[in-house]
Design a protein around this motif. Structure first.
Motif, PDB file in Angstrom:
ATOM      1  N   SER A 296      -1.883   2.699  -5.379  1.00  0.00           N
ATOM      2  CA  SER A 296      -0.713   2.161  -4.681  1.00  0.00           C
ATOM      3  C   SER A 296      -0.989   2.124  -3.186  1.00  0.00           C
ATOM      4  O   SER A 296      -1.948   2.727  -2.696  1.00  0.00           O
ATOM      5  N   GLY A 297      -0.135   1.434  -2.465  1.00  0.00           N
ATOM      6  CA  GLY A 297      -0.270   1.376  -1.016  1.00  0.00           C
ATOM      7  C   GLY A 297      -1.321   0.371  -0.564  1.00  0.00           C
ATOM      8  O   GLY A 297      -1.867  -0.398  -1.373  1.00  0.00           O
ATOM      9  N   PRO A 298      -1.642   0.350   0.715  1.00  0.00           N
ATOM     10  CA  PRO A 298      -2.564  -0.658   1.264  1.00  0.00           C
ATOM     11  C   PRO A 298      -3.930  -0.686   0.592  1.00  0.00           C
ATOM     12  O   PRO A 298      -4.543  -1.759   0.461  1.00  0.00           O
ATOM     13  N   PHE A 299      -4.438   0.481   0.138  1.00  0.00           N
ATOM     14  CA  PHE A 299      -5.789   0.516  -0.412  1.00  0.00           C
ATOM     15  C   PHE A 299      -5.855   0.105  -1.874  1.00  0.00           C
ATOM     16  O   PHE A 299      -6.925   0.164  -2.489  1.00  0.00           O
ATOM     17  N   ALA A 300      -4.745  -0.310  -2.434  1.00  0.00           N
ATOM     18  CA  ALA A 300      -4.810  -0.964  -3.750  1.00  0.00           C
ATOM     19  C   ALA A 300      -5.479  -2.332  -3.624  1.00  0.00           C
ATOM     20  O   ALA A 300      -5.935  -2.902  -4.624  1.00  0.00           O
ATOM     21  N   ALA A 363      -7.669  -8.578   9.811  1.00  0.00           N
ATOM     22  CA  ALA A 363      -6.815  -9.744  10.050  1.00  0.00           C
ATOM     23  C   ALA A 363      -6.974 -10.789   8.952  1.00  0.00           C
ATOM     24  O   ALA A 363      -6.056 -11.592   8.714  1.00  0.00           O
ATOM     25  N   ARG A 364      -8.104 -10.794   8.276  1.00  0.00           N
ATOM     26  CA  ARG A 364      -8.347 -11.774   7.206  1.00  0.00           C
ATOM     27  C   ARG A 364      -7.780 -11.324   5.860  1.00  0.00           C
ATOM     28  O   ARG A 364      -7.821 -12.076   4.884  1.00  0.00           O
ATOM     29  N   THR A 365      -7.272 -10.083   5.784  1.00  0.00           N
ATOM     30  CA  THR A 365      -6.714  -9.587   4.533  1.00  0.00           C
ATOM     31  C   THR A 365      -5.215  -9.871   4.462  1.00  0.00           C
ATOM     32  O   THR A 365      -4.629 -10.423   5.390  1.00  0.00           O
ATOM     33  N   ALA A 366      -4.600  -9.423   3.365  1.00  0.00           N
ATOM     34  CA  ALA A 366      -3.153  -9.604   3.196  1.00  0.00           C
ATOM     35  C   ALA A 366      -2.358  -8.444   3.788  1.00  0.00           C
ATOM     36  O   ALA A 366      -1.133  -8.378   3.598  1.00  0.00           O
ATOM     37  N   TYR A 367      -3.015  -7.564   4.504  1.00  0.00           N
ATOM     38  CA  TYR A 367      -2.340  -6.406   5.092  1.00  0.00           C
ATOM     39  C   TYR A 367      -1.326  -6.856   6.136  1.00  0.00           C
ATOM     40  O   TYR A 367      -1.630  -7.642   7.018  1.00  0.00           O
ATOM     41  N   LYS A 368      -0.087  -6.322   6.039  1.00  0.00           N
ATOM     42  CA  LYS A 368       1.008  -6.730   6.929  1.00  0.00           C
ATOM     43  C   LYS A 368       1.623  -5.537   7.667  1.00  0.00           C
ATOM     44  O   LYS A 368       2.813  -5.531   7.961  1.00  0.00           O
ATOM     45  N   GLY A 369       0.825  -4.539   7.945  1.00  0.00           N
ATOM     46  CA  GLY A 369       1.321  -3.424   8.729  1.00  0.00           C
ATOM     47  C   GLY A 369       1.960  -2.307   7.933  1.00  0.00           C
ATOM     48  O   GLY A 369       2.611  -1.423   8.516  1.00  0.00           O
TER      49      GLY A 369
END
Length: 522
Positions: A296-300, A363-369
């Motif tokens: 779960s979380g960003p590292f999924a 920045a190229r990933t789907a990470y949104k903070g």
């Protein structure tokens, strides 16, 4: 350490400090005196099948016993077992227990206890599950004999039964084993010390007493094998609020042994005539890791995990901790540690500290903070390592929530599939030098904190077990590491050693990163 892997002595050769076998007589002695020790942390979990925590393993080796054990040369030797036979086709293994083995409550150790303990342990351990997959039946033949009937040959039988990696296959009375995943509530083993529950004070101390019923082997003690002759009456495990308090207690003689000394105190301690330092090399060094939560979380997100390789500066981390050059490897990109037979750079081109590159990649990933919840152990070197990483992550664009707590709380939190993103930890080289025991690779696709999974690694681990020789295993280990660099089960933050310190009044303390007190004399 598995199969035809070189021995511990071989691993420590070539400029490193070899661990000598302890050549002590096992003649009867009068046990006398009390030793007070401060270990790496407080013992919180006392069921050694229930966790991979090193502190629980250290507790386990004092209180429980094993069928086989590893000596200082890396060989697997009988411990509770008197002998064993193997059929010509390799499918039937029969073991016989030594006479006179008894649990702390006086009940004899039986083959049925061994079968029940091994079934419980194996279901929770990566190598144990491999054994179960090859097993057709495990049964007690009589009070002292039990048999493994296999579906296919399992050449690593003795290495698995004698492995020192947590969870260790400790033997317990069948009657105390709860059904399912429950933890034992009675701490009854057959090891050299007994656990005194009525003297256990959480946050303060735990008392272990010499087991008068223990029948040691005739051989001299040698690492975890041989005759464990207890030469003291009592072992007191103290809990200290922080490292400086522990060091001051060691200097003042209030404690006799401190497992991990803080690096900035080594100079004064080395000049103290009443204190001895224990420097360690080779596989008695440690590997630091940041374990990532894949559940779960960003590292999924695999793409977000990949960014982490650009954010760990091993030199910066170890400089911040204050690890002197003589106690560390400057940079190690091998999952199986450096200066070991399986050391490899396969796939390691991804591990290059690059803040600008990390920022662009994120920045190229789907990470949104989304918050990255980082569990940190208060006042530990791993907290320092985590804080260095957190600052780098923030510079790359991550939102980091640093949560500081004790190690017991980390153990409880990390068992959940959610509510955390990563935690820093370090483990003994014995636990990390092979794909079969590396915590974050060997537990691939299992219900293990972080829950990383790659089907390729599962297949390659099986291939590693079947490999005919050391050269073939080395090739498979390289392929496993390439897959691990893509999966990112963890990110290494350094290879180093932590010297132990002890009062000069102690004699015959085995030089090892495993704390062992059965041979110590005051």
């Amino acid at each position: 350490m598995f199969g035809a892997s070189p021995t511990r002595r071989g691993l420590l050769a070539g400029g490193s400090l070899a661990l000598p076998a302890l050549l002590l007589s096992t003649r009867p002695v009068h046990a006398a005196g009390s030793v007070t020790a401060v270990l790496e942390s407080e013992v919180v979990i006392v069921d050694p099948h229930a966790t991979t925590a090193a502190i629980t393993r250290s507790f386990g080796y004092q209180v429980f016993d094993t069928l086989f054990a590893q000596d200082s040369k890396g060989a697997i030797r009988p411990q509770m077992v008197e002998g064993h036979t193997v059929s010509a086709d390799g499918l039937t293994w029969t073991f016989i227990l030594r006479e006179g083995l008894a649990f702390h409550d006086g009940a004899p150790v039986t083959a049925a206890d061994c079968v029940a303990s091994l079934r419980r342990w194996a279901s929770r351990d990566s190598l144990g599950r491999m054994l179960l997959a090859a097993l057709r039946e495990m049964r007690a033949e009589d009070a002292r004999r039990f048999t493994f009937l296999l579906r296919e040959p399992f050449p690593l039988m003795l290495e698995v039964l004698g492995k020192p990696n947590a969870p260790v296959p400790f033997i317990m009375p069948e009657r105390i084993l709860p059904p399912g995943e429950g933890r034992i509530t009675e701490i009854i083993g057959s090891g050299p010390f007994t656990f005194e529950r009525d003297q256990w004070r959480t946050g303060d101390r735990m008392v272990l007493r010499r087991n008068a019923r223990y029948v040691p082997r005739a051989e001299p003690p040698d690492f975890l094998a041989g005759g464990k002759v207890v030469r003291i009456d009592e072992l007191v495990l103290r809990t200290m609020p922080d490292d400086p308090t522990g060091v001051n207690a060691l200097i003042a003689g209030e404690i006799d042994y401190m497992q991990y000394l803080p690096f900035d105190f080594l100079g004064p301690l080395g000049r103290n005539r009443n204190v001895r330092l224990m420097g360690l090399k080779g596989i008695d060094m440690f590997q630091g890791n940041f374990r990532l939560n894949h559940a779960s979380g960003p590292f999924a997100d695999p793409a977000v995990r990949q960014v982490m390789w650009k954010l760990v500066d091993q030199k910066g981390v170890m400089d911040a901790i204050g690890i002197p050059a003589e106690f560390r490897v400057e940079n190690c990109s091998s999952f199986w540690m450096c200066d070991t037979p399986l050391e490899t750079a396969a796939g390691a081109e991804a591990a290059r500290f690059d803040l600008d590159g990390a920022k662009a990649a994120l920045a190229r990933t789907a990470y949104k903070g989304e918050p990255v919840i980082m569990l940190q152990v208060s006042a530990s070197i791993s907290q320092t390592a985590a804080h260095v990483l957190a600052e780098n992550m923030k510079k790359a664009g991550f939102t980091v929530d640093e949560q500081v707590m004790d190690w017991g709380t980390v153990l409880a939190r990390r068992a959940r599939p959610d509510g955390w993103s990563l935690f820093p930890v370090y483990a003994n080289g014995v636990d990390m030098m092979s794909p079969l025991n590396h915590f974050y690779v060997a537990n691939n696709c299992s219900d293990y904190p972080g829950r990383s999974c790659d089907a390729r690694i599962t297949t390659l681990l099986e291939e590693f077990v079947r490999a005919p020789d050391a050269e073939a295993r080395k090739g498979v280990a390289d392929r496993i590491q390439r897959a691990a660099y893509e999966l990112v089960p963890s990110v290494m933050w350094g290879q180093f050693s932590r010297p132990a310190g002890y009062r000069a009044r102690l004699r015959n303390l085995i030089p090892s990163s495993f704390p062992m007190f059965w041979q110590v004399e005051v």
